[in-house]
Design a protein around this motif. Structure first.
Motif, PDB file in Angstrom:
ATOM      1  N   UNK A  26     -70.305   0.959 -25.155  1.00  0.00           N
ATOM      2  CA  UNK A  26     -69.831   2.449 -25.469  1.00  0.00           C
ATOM      3  C   UNK A  26     -68.596   2.643 -24.408  1.00  0.00           C
ATOM      4  N   UNK A  27     -67.639   3.211 -24.691  1.00  0.00           N
ATOM      5  CA  UNK A  27     -66.426   3.174 -24.035  1.00  0.00           C
ATOM      6  C   UNK A  27     -65.676   4.561 -24.028  1.00  0.00           C
ATOM      7  N   UNK A  28     -65.343   5.132 -22.781  1.00  0.00           N
ATOM      8  CA  UNK A  28     -64.920   6.558 -22.777  1.00  0.00           C
ATOM      9  C   UNK A  28     -63.332   6.407 -22.280  1.00  0.00           C
ATOM     10  N   UNK A  29     -62.584   6.144 -23.577  1.00  0.00           N
ATOM     11  CA  UNK A  29     -61.177   5.927 -23.427  1.00  0.00           C
ATOM     12  C   UNK A  29     -60.496   6.308 -24.473  1.00  0.00           C
ATOM     13  N   UNK A  30     -59.364   7.050 -24.372  1.00  0.00           N
ATOM     14  CA  UNK A  30     -58.550   7.510 -25.450  1.00  0.00           C
ATOM     15  C   UNK A  30     -57.653   6.363 -25.742  1.00  0.00           C
ATOM     16  N   UNK A  31     -57.219   5.270 -25.125  1.00  0.00           N
ATOM     17  CA  UNK A  31     -56.483   4.158 -25.427  1.00  0.00           C
ATOM     18  C   UNK A  31     -57.191   2.834 -25.119  1.00  0.00           C
ATOM     19  N   UNK A  32     -58.359   2.642 -25.854  1.00  0.00           N
ATOM     20  CA  UNK A  32     -59.215   1.371 -25.424  1.00  0.00           C
ATOM     21  C   UNK A  32     -58.391   0.153 -25.760  1.00  0.00           C
ATOM     22  N   UNK A  33     -58.648  -0.757 -25.019  1.00  0.00           N
ATOM     23  CA  UNK A  33     -58.087  -2.154 -25.254  1.00  0.00           C
ATOM     24  C   UNK A  33     -58.462  -2.842 -26.574  1.00  0.00           C
ATOM     25  N   UNK A  34     -57.769  -3.677 -27.085  1.00  0.00           N
ATOM     26  CA  UNK A  34     -57.846  -4.266 -28.346  1.00  0.00           C
ATOM     27  C   UNK A  34     -57.747  -3.292 -29.661  1.00  0.00           C
ATOM     28  N   UNK A  35     -57.042  -2.206 -29.188  1.00  0.00           N
ATOM     29  CA  UNK A  35     -56.723  -1.284 -30.401  1.00  0.00           C
ATOM     30  C   UNK A  35     -55.274  -1.452 -30.657  1.00  0.00           C
ATOM     31  N   UNK A  50     -50.105  12.513 -22.296  1.00  0.00           N
ATOM     32  CA  UNK A  50     -50.376  13.715 -22.240  1.00  0.00           C
ATOM     33  C   UNK A  50     -51.882  13.921 -22.380  1.00  0.00           C
ATOM     34  N   UNK A  51     -52.281  13.431 -23.438  1.00  0.00           N
ATOM     35  CA  UNK A  51     -53.878  13.496 -24.119  1.00  0.00           C
ATOM     36  C   UNK A  51     -54.666  12.765 -22.899  1.00  0.00           C
ATOM     37  N   UNK A  52     -54.166  11.633 -22.193  1.00  0.00           N
ATOM     38  CA  UNK A  52     -55.148  11.125 -21.211  1.00  0.00           C
ATOM     39  C   UNK A  52     -55.005  11.982 -20.059  1.00  0.00           C
ATOM     40  N   UNK A  53     -54.000  12.485 -19.549  1.00  0.00           N
ATOM     41  CA  UNK A  53     -53.941  13.491 -18.349  1.00  0.00           C
ATOM     42  C   UNK A  53     -54.633  14.745 -18.667  1.00  0.00           C
ATOM     43  N   UNK A  54     -54.643  15.373 -19.666  1.00  0.00           N
ATOM     44  CA  UNK A  54     -55.364  16.684 -19.968  1.00  0.00           C
ATOM     45  C   UNK A  54     -56.729  16.790 -20.701  1.00  0.00           C
ATOM     46  N   UNK A  55     -57.057  15.741 -21.259  1.00  0.00           N
ATOM     47  CA  UNK A  55     -58.388  15.776 -22.155  1.00  0.00           C
ATOM     48  C   UNK A  55     -59.259  14.741 -21.627  1.00  0.00           C
ATOM     49  N   UNK A  56     -60.408  15.015 -21.100  1.00  0.00           N
ATOM     50  CA  UNK A  56     -61.480  14.107 -20.936  1.00  0.00           C
ATOM     51  C   UNK A  56     -61.908  13.320 -21.935  1.00  0.00           C
ATOM     52  N   UNK A  57     -61.835  11.983 -22.020  1.00  0.00           N
ATOM     53  CA  UNK A  57     -62.719  11.242 -22.983  1.00  0.00           C
ATOM     54  C   UNK A  57     -64.070  11.146 -22.956  1.00  0.00           C
ATOM     55  N   UNK A  58     -64.899  11.090 -24.035  1.00  0.00           N
ATOM     56  CA  UNK A  58     -66.214  10.953 -23.989  1.00  0.00           C
ATOM     57  C   UNK A  58     -66.647   9.530 -24.223  1.00  0.00           C
ATOM     58  N   UNK A  59     -67.847   9.257 -23.967  1.00  0.00           N
ATOM     59  CA  UNK A  59     -68.037   7.796 -24.532  1.00  0.00           C
ATOM     60  C   UNK A  59     -68.263   7.788 -25.956  1.00  0.00           C
ATOM     61  N   UNK A  60     -67.737   6.847 -26.366  1.00  0.00           N
ATOM     62  CA  UNK A  60     -68.048   6.510 -27.939  1.00  0.00           C
ATOM     63  C   UNK A  60     -68.302   5.124 -28.363  1.00  0.00           C
ATOM     64  N   UNK A  61     -69.173   4.976 -29.178  1.00  0.00           N
ATOM     65  CA  UNK A  61     -69.424   3.509 -29.599  1.00  0.00           C
ATOM     66  C   UNK A  61     -68.361   2.883 -30.272  1.00  0.00           C
ATOM     67  N   UNK A  62     -68.123   1.468 -29.784  1.00  0.00           N
ATOM     68  CA  UNK A  62     -66.959   0.928 -30.413  1.00  0.00           C
ATOM     69  C   UNK A  62     -67.263  -0.677 -30.174  1.00  0.00           C
ATOM     70  N   UNK A  63     -67.361  -1.496 -31.031  1.00  0.00           N
ATOM     71  CA  UNK A  63     -67.437  -2.992 -30.810  1.00  0.00           C
ATOM     72  C   UNK A  63     -68.594  -3.517 -30.143  1.00  0.00           C
ATOM     73  N   UNK A  64     -69.745  -2.904 -30.437  1.00  0.00           N
ATOM     74  CA  UNK A  64     -71.078  -3.093 -29.797  1.00  0.00           C
ATOM     75  C   UNK A  64     -70.857  -2.754 -28.121  1.00  0.00           C
TER      76      UNK A  64
END
Length: 336
Positions: free
Chosen positions: A320-329, A304-318
């Motif tokens: 920028x990724x815009x994802x609520x459920x990035x890989x390797x987490x 529901x979060x993926x469908x309803x809330x737009x992800x903003x780019x965030x710094x992670x592991x060197x």
């Protein structure tokens, strides 16, 4: 500042007005390009790659362009057309996808290259013609003095692309944008064009933006990669990081769709299910969510979060990724 990027784009948004409503083809995009480095911009058709490049060049007529595009400390958004014309060709140049439609059929290759030199430097005809011949030789066209007097239809596709490169470099710009420069070429000529751009970049210290749908091209020429989807940045990372350990599920499926040398001869290509999003009716959440295998496998609250809330780019592991459920987490069952 000596270490400042040559090109800095912040919160770039490009909106087209259509009879069916506004289309936001690029939405809140940020990127940087430094001298001597290549940024590869990748994504499916309609992701906003070419719209971004045209916005940087100030070539969108009738579109609403907001945000900031700074070239070597100078803001380009809102600059009068007269000022932009002085910068195009002289400080920034572009190689377009189809050289046959970009070159004028009624003028020789030499005339079209020489015109750039005359407009920006006020050169005399003879000096501009001499420079055009020199440039044709630099980009690997044999007998440049003779071929400068020939018309675009007398050149092969690869040679026309070399003419376009010579034209783009006529005034020694600092930034070169190449929009799918090898799409219509066979693999041998494609390799030659990419090697040519890389050599000229090294010799001149160019900053290059390489726009392509071909991840193989990106792996070969880029140091940094921006993955776009639905007009937005999905992920930006150094090329080695992105290919070895992608963080956005869209980047992962793009890489999975590449043919592999160890595939069986009759193995089908791995297509990305579904279709790119409609920019007329953008989803409130992540544009990739309807096609995302990670979201599909997530618990209902995450889905529901993926469908309803737009992800903003965030710094992670060197990166920028815009994802609520990035890989390797460790989300919903562990990392991939």
């Amino acid at each position: 500042m000596a270490d400042a990027p040559l090109l800095s784009v912040r919160d770039l948004t490009v909106t087209f007005r259509t009879p069916h409503g506004p289309v936001r083809a690029v939405d809140s995009l940020a990127l940087t390009v430094r001298r001597g480095r290549t940024l590869g911009i990748v994504g499916e058709s309609g992701s906003g790659k070419s719209v971004t490049s045209l916005a940087v060049m100030g070539l969108h007529t009738g579109a609403e362009v907001t945000g900031s595009v700074v070239l070597d400390g100078r803001e380009l958004v809102g600059l009068p057309e007269r000022e932009l014309r002085r910068l195009r060709g002289r400080r920034m140049a572009m190689i377009f996808q189809d050289p046959l439609s970009s070159l004028h059929p009624s003028y020789t290759a030499g005339e079209q290259i020489a015109e750039h030199h005359r407009v920006h430097f006020g050169s005399r005809r003879a000096a501009a013609r001499s420079r055009a011949v020199e440039l044709l030789g630099e980009v690997g066209i044999p007998e440049p003095a003779r071929r400068a007097g020939e018309y675009p239809h007398q050149f092969s596709g690869g040679m026309r692309q070399r003419v376009m490169i010579a034209m783009a470099l006529a005034c020694e710009p600092d930034l070169l944008i190449a929009d799918e420069p090898t799409t219509a070429l066979d693999v041998t000529v494609q390799a030659q064009i990419l090697e040519l751009i890389a050599r000229l970049q090294e010799e001149r210290g160019l900053a290059v933006v390489m726009i392509t749908h071909d991840l193989g091209v990106v792996a070969r020429v880029a140091q940094d990669v921006l993955v776009m989807y639905g007009g937005r940045a999905a992920e930006q990372a150094p090329v080695e990081t992105l290919f070895a350990r992608p963080a956005h599920p869209y980047t992962r499926v793009l890489l999975d769709s590449l043919p592999r040398l160890d595939d069986a001869d009759d193995a089908p290509l791995r297509a990305i299910p579904g279709s790119p999003p409609s920019l007329l009716t953008p989803a409130p959440g992540c544009a990739f969510a309807p096609r995302c295998p990670r979201a599909a496998a997530a618990p209902p609250a995450d889905r529901a979060r993926c469908a309803d809330t737009r992800p903003e780019p965030e710094a992670a592991q060197g990166r920028l990724v815009a994802c609520h459920l990035p890989l390797h987490t460790p989300a919903h069952g562990g990392a991939r």
